[in-house]
Scaffold this motif. Structure first.
Motif, short mmCIF file in Angstrom:
data_model
loop_
_atom_site.label_atom_id
_atom_site.label_comp_id
_atom_site.label_asym_id
_atom_site.label_seq_id
_atom_site.Cartn_x
_atom_site.Cartn_y
_atom_site.Cartn_z
N LYS A 6 -27.34 21.22 -15.75
CA LYS A 6 -28.69 20.71 -15.61
C LYS A 6 -28.84 20.06 -14.24
CE LYS A 6 -29.53 20.13 -20.46
NZ LYS A 6 -30.27 19.44 -21.45
N SER A 38 -40.95 19.92 -18.99
CA SER A 38 -40.09 21.07 -18.69
C SER A 38 -40.60 22.33 -19.39
CB SER A 38 -38.66 20.77 -19.13
OG SER A 38 -37.82 21.87 -18.89
N ALA A 39 -40.96 22.22 -20.66
CA ALA A 39 -41.44 23.38 -21.41
C ALA A 39 -42.76 23.91 -20.83
CB ALA A 39 -41.62 23.01 -22.88
N MET A 41 -43.93 23.44 -17.77
CA MET A 41 -43.68 24.00 -16.43
C MET A 41 -43.04 25.38 -16.53
SD MET A 41 -42.48 20.64 -14.27
CE MET A 41 -41.85 21.61 -12.93
N ARG A 42 -42.09 25.53 -17.46
CA ARG A 42 -41.42 26.83 -17.63
C ARG A 42 -42.44 27.91 -18.03
NH1 ARG A 42 -36.40 28.62 -18.72
NH2 ARG A 42 -35.61 26.51 -18.92
N LYS A 43 -43.30 27.57 -19.00
CA LYS A 43 -44.29 28.54 -19.47
C LYS A 43 -45.24 28.93 -18.33
CE LYS A 43 -47.88 29.30 -22.87
NZ LYS A 43 -49.04 28.68 -23.40
N GLU A 44 -45.72 27.94 -17.60
CA GLU A 44 -46.64 28.21 -16.50
C GLU A 44 -45.97 29.02 -15.40
OE1 GLU A 44 -50.32 28.12 -14.48
OE2 GLU A 44 -49.79 27.68 -16.56
N ALA A 45 -44.73 28.68 -15.08
CA ALA A 45 -43.99 29.42 -14.05
C ALA A 45 -43.81 30.88 -14.44
CB ALA A 45 -42.63 28.75 -13.80
N GLN A 46 -43.46 31.12 -15.72
CA GLN A 46 -43.30 32.50 -16.19
C GLN A 46 -44.61 33.27 -16.08
OE1 GLN A 46 -41.68 31.58 -20.06
NE2 GLN A 46 -39.58 31.97 -19.39
#
Length: 92
Positions: A6, A38-39, A41-46
């Motif tokens: 991490k 984090s979740a 940001m991950r979704k938006e980044a994908q």
């Protein structure tokens, strides 16, 4: 079980944003604000990456299509034969 390395990420938020994010985090059932952020940001980044890749594919398809249309190449023998078969089948 494999351990996941991490990395640390720090971010300053306005008080209003922090309250907003904490409320959303609670509503979604996250145990921490960091997990929620984090979740999200991950979704938006994908989604951003997928959209970018769709645009690249789309632009590449356009280039191939217009290059094929605008080129002055004559049809090859197989295409001529296929056109003849089509005309015979459709009585044209």
């Amino acid at each position: 079980m494999e351990s996941v390395k991490k990395s640390r990420f720090e971010m300053r938020l306005s008080d209003d944003d922090k309250l907003l994010f904490e409320k959303a985090s609670e509503i979604k059932g996250y145990s921490s604000l960091a997990g929620f952020v984090s979740a999200v940001m991950r979704k938006e980044a994908q989604e951003i990456i997928q959209e970018h890749e769709r645009i690249l594919v789309s632009n590449r398809d356009k280039e191939i299509f217009f290059e094929a249309i605008l080129s002055s190449l004559e049809p090859n023998q197989k295409l001529k034969e296929a056109a003849s078969r089509y005309k015979e089948l459709t009585d044209q």
